[in-house]
Design an enzyme around this catalytic site. Structure first.
Site, short mmCIF file in Angstrom:
data_model
loop_
_atom_site.label_atom_id
_atom_site.label_comp_id
_atom_site.label_asym_id
_atom_site.label_seq_id
_atom_site.Cartn_x
_atom_site.Cartn_y
_atom_site.Cartn_z
N ASN A 10 0.78 -1.16 -0.02
CA ASN A 10 0.18 0.07 0.10
C ASN A 10 0.97 1.30 0.03
OD1 ASN A 10 -2.00 2.06 0.53
ND2 ASN A 10 -2.67 1.32 2.35
N LYS A 12 0.15 4.41 -0.33
CA LYS A 12 -0.83 5.35 0.04
C LYS A 12 -0.39 6.66 -0.73
CE LYS A 12 -0.38 3.31 4.51
NZ LYS A 12 -0.35 3.53 5.98
N HIS A 96 -9.78 1.31 4.57
CA HIS A 96 -8.63 1.45 5.77
C HIS A 96 -8.64 2.53 6.68
CE1 HIS A 96 -4.31 2.50 6.32
NE2 HIS A 96 -4.13 1.47 5.70
N GLU A 98 -7.23 4.92 7.45
CA GLU A 98 -6.75 6.23 7.20
C GLU A 98 -8.16 6.89 6.42
OE1 GLU A 98 -3.19 5.62 5.26
OE2 GLU A 98 -2.22 5.06 7.47
N GLU A 166 -5.37 -4.81 10.89
CA GLU A 166 -4.41 -3.34 10.88
C GLU A 166 -4.68 -2.69 12.08
OE1 GLU A 166 -2.44 -2.35 6.88
OE2 GLU A 166 -4.21 -0.72 7.27
N GLY A 172 2.61 2.71 10.50
CA GLY A 172 3.39 3.81 10.60
C GLY A 172 4.40 4.16 11.68
N SER A 214 3.46 -1.73 10.13
CA SER A 214 4.88 -1.65 10.63
C SER A 214 5.47 -3.22 10.12
CB SER A 214 5.18 -1.17 11.90
OG SER A 214 4.74 0.14 12.13
P1 13P Z 1 2.97 0.79 7.64
O1 13P Z 1 3.37 -0.42 7.31
O2 13P Z 1 3.44 2.23 7.23
O3 13P Z 1 2.71 0.74 9.20
O4 13P Z 1 1.24 0.79 7.14
C1 13P Z 1 0.48 -0.15 7.38
C2 13P Z 1 -0.77 0.22 6.30
O5 13P Z 1 -1.24 1.29 6.65
C3 13P Z 1 -0.99 -0.32 5.31
O6 13P Z 1 -2.20 -0.37 4.63
#
Ligand code: 13P
Length: 253
Positions: A10, A12, A96, A98, A166, A172, A214
């Site tokens: 992902n 982003k 997600h 976010e 997640e 992050g 992470s």
């Molecule tokens: P990170 O791997 O940066 O923690 O992000 C996880 C994530 O949100 C994948 O969709």
């Protein structure tokens, strides 16, 4: 036959700029070609999907990071599941954290899942608690999120979905802050048990459960061997082709 393990990148809003995105796609496609036991899916920013679709070459599949809750119509800025399918996209991330933080509701998530399945896309449903309390309250939150999000999905379609656990607290950060393999193992069992009870399906009809939060080269191996998951949804480490390749290598075994 056991399903292939899956690693989904992902991206982003990264990487910055078209040239870097193209280079990253080409590098990660080359890594994926080396680790054929793993199914590799890349989810770039949606404006790049159409072009990258022509460059897939069998080594990687493409995923979108979101899709519209509507089939079509007057919804400025939205894009449809059918169009994603038509341009060669096979996966789509739905719900997600976010996007939920930007106001996405469980109802919208449920509609998106239904449309994705209807159009032959594999939706990756993201669920996860904001924090882990010692009393286990987070398990009820997880359960509720899971069932509300899946409310538009029929029993026969359950195996067409991927569930990405997640936890928001682990996103992050670094490998040290991610979930531990034993906690992941327990949570994955919990999700499976919830789904088995609710849908009364056989274990082989359950969705694949994957983990995101992470995942880095440092923890990928222990999480895949002891975490009771069938793959990863990788955020920041997927913006570095070297790190992403290391994760693929760990999962490939
Ligand atoms: P990170 O791997 O940066 O923690 O992000 C996880 C994530 O949100 C994948 O969709």
């Amino acid at each position: 036959m056991a399903r292939k393990l899956i690693v989904i990148a992902n991206w982003k809003m990264g990487p910055s700029g078209y040239k870097k995105a193209r280079e990253l796609f080409i590098s990660e496609k080359a890594k994926a070609k080396k680790y054929r036991k793993v199914k590799t899916v890349l989810c770039p920013q949606s404006v790049l999907l159409s072009e990258f679709s022509k460059m897939q070459n069998g080594s990687v599949s493409l995923g979108a990071q979101d899709v519209s809750f509507a089939e079509g119509g007057s919804f400025t800025g939205e894009f449809s599941a059918s169009l994603l399918r038509d341009i060669g996209v096979s996966f789509v991330i739905v719900g997600h954290s976010e996007r939920r933080a930007l106001g996405e509701t469980d109802d919208a998530v449920s509609r998106k899942l239904g449309l994705a399945v209807k159009n032959g896309l594999t939706p990756i449903l993201c669920v996860g608690e904001r924090e882990r309390d010692i009393h286990g309250e987070y398990l009820s939150i997880l359960r509720q999120q899971l069932f509300l999000s899946l409310s538009g999905i029929q029993r026969k379609d359950l195996s067409k979905i991927i569930v990405a656990y997640e936890p928001i607290w682990a996103i992050g950060k670094t490998a040290d802050d991610a979930v531990t393999p034993d906690k992941l193992h327990q949570t994955s069992l919990f999700i499976k048990k919830m789904l088995l009870e609710r849908y009364g399906v056989s274990p082989s009809s359950l969705p694949a459960i994957i983990y995101g939060g992470s995942v880095e080269p440092d923890n990928a191996e222990e999480l895949i061997s002891d975490g009771n998951v069938e793959g990863f949804l990788v955020g920041h480490a997927s913006l570095d082709a070297g790190d992403f390749g290391e994760i693929l290598k760990s999962v490939n075994g």
